[in-house]
Write a protein that holds these residues in place. Sequence first.
Motif, PDB file in Angstrom:
ATOM      1  N   CYS A   1      27.930  38.456  40.941  1.00 22.74           N
ATOM      2  CA  CYS A   1      27.716  39.760  41.560  1.00 22.74           C
ATOM      3  C   CYS A   1      27.770  40.848  40.494  1.00 22.74           C
ATOM      4  O   CYS A   1      28.747  40.933  39.745  1.00 22.74           O
TER       5      CYS A   1
ATOM      6  N   CYS B   1      30.928  37.214  47.584  1.00 23.43           N
ATOM      7  CA  CYS B   1      31.667  37.703  46.427  1.00 23.43           C
ATOM      8  C   CYS B   1      32.830  38.577  46.903  1.00 23.43           C
ATOM      9  O   CYS B   1      32.974  38.857  48.095  1.00 23.43           O
ATOM     10  N   LEU B   2      33.632  39.024  45.970  1.00 22.49           N
ATOM     11  CA  LEU B   2      34.814  39.818  46.314  1.00 22.49           C
ATOM     12  C   LEU B   2      34.455  41.107  47.045  1.00 22.49           C
ATOM     13  O   LEU B   2      35.122  41.503  48.002  1.00 22.49           O
ATOM     14  N   CYS B   3      33.379  41.782  46.644  1.00 22.32           N
ATOM     15  CA  CYS B   3      33.026  43.067  47.266  1.00 22.32           C
ATOM     16  C   CYS B   3      32.120  42.902  48.481  1.00 22.32           C
ATOM     17  O   CYS B   3      31.894  43.863  49.214  1.00 22.32           O
ATOM     18  N   GLY B   4      31.570  41.704  48.700  1.00 22.18           N
ATOM     19  CA  GLY B   4      30.757  41.440  49.885  1.00 22.18           C
ATOM     20  C   GLY B   4      29.282  41.742  49.730  1.00 22.18           C
ATOM     21  O   GLY B   4      28.507  41.557  50.678  1.00 22.18           O
ATOM     22  N   ARG B   5      28.849  42.174  48.553  1.00 24.98           N
ATOM     23  CA  ARG B   5      27.449  42.536  48.339  1.00 24.98           C
ATOM     24  C   ARG B   5      26.526  41.311  48.306  1.00 24.98           C
ATOM     25  O   ARG B   5      25.374  41.385  48.738  1.00 24.98           O
TER      26      ARG B   5
ATOM     27  N   GLU C   1      28.253  43.920  40.893  1.00 24.47           N
ATOM     28  CA  GLU C   1      29.210  44.964  41.250  1.00 24.47           C
ATOM     29  C   GLU C   1      30.651  44.527  40.951  1.00 24.47           C
ATOM     30  O   GLU C   1      31.383  45.215  40.254  1.00 24.47           O
ATOM     31  N   CYS C   2      31.053  43.390  41.490  1.00 22.89           N
ATOM     32  CA  CYS C   2      32.458  42.976  41.365  1.00 22.89           C
ATOM     33  C   CYS C   2      32.661  41.843  40.369  1.00 22.89           C
ATOM     34  O   CYS C   2      33.801  41.512  40.026  1.00 22.89           O
TER      35      CYS C   2
HETATM   36 ZN   LIG Z   1      30.494  41.630  44.707  1.00 23.47          ZN
END
Ligand SMILES: [Zn+2]
Length: 124
Positions: A66, A8-12, A68-69
């Motif tokens: 995700c 995902c964009l934030c890497g989580r 988060e993001c």
């Molecule tokens: Zn993310």
Amino acid sequence: MSTLTGSCLCGRVRITVRGEPRRIGICHCTDCRQESGSAFTFYAIWPADQFESTGDTSEYSGRRFCPECGSRMFSADEDEAEIKLGILTDAPTGLTPTYELWIKRREGWLRPVPGAKQYEEDRL
Ligand SMILES: [Zn+2]
Ligand SMILES: [Zn+2]
């Protein structure tokens, strides 16, 4: 056997797929437009046992993202996993759609993908 990774964009949330996908598609349907915020989705389906993910996801109607993001990631059941190809680390992916769904909703400025099977609505 080739391995592709994505996140995902934030890497989580991270995913890995191994081997060849069963099929590669584009979908122009209203659900795909709304969930992606874009004009269509680009995805591929792998057997479930060739797919792995790490990191907690949130889910709406089977579509995982995700928390988060908000990146849209995949849908998966015990048989197969559908991966949104925009999350793959390497771009361009080198993967070409073999079919297009809901072409009646395709934007007028988009052309059919050469060689891709065209469906007015869902695959039969
Ligand atoms: Zn993310
Ligand atoms: Zn769709």
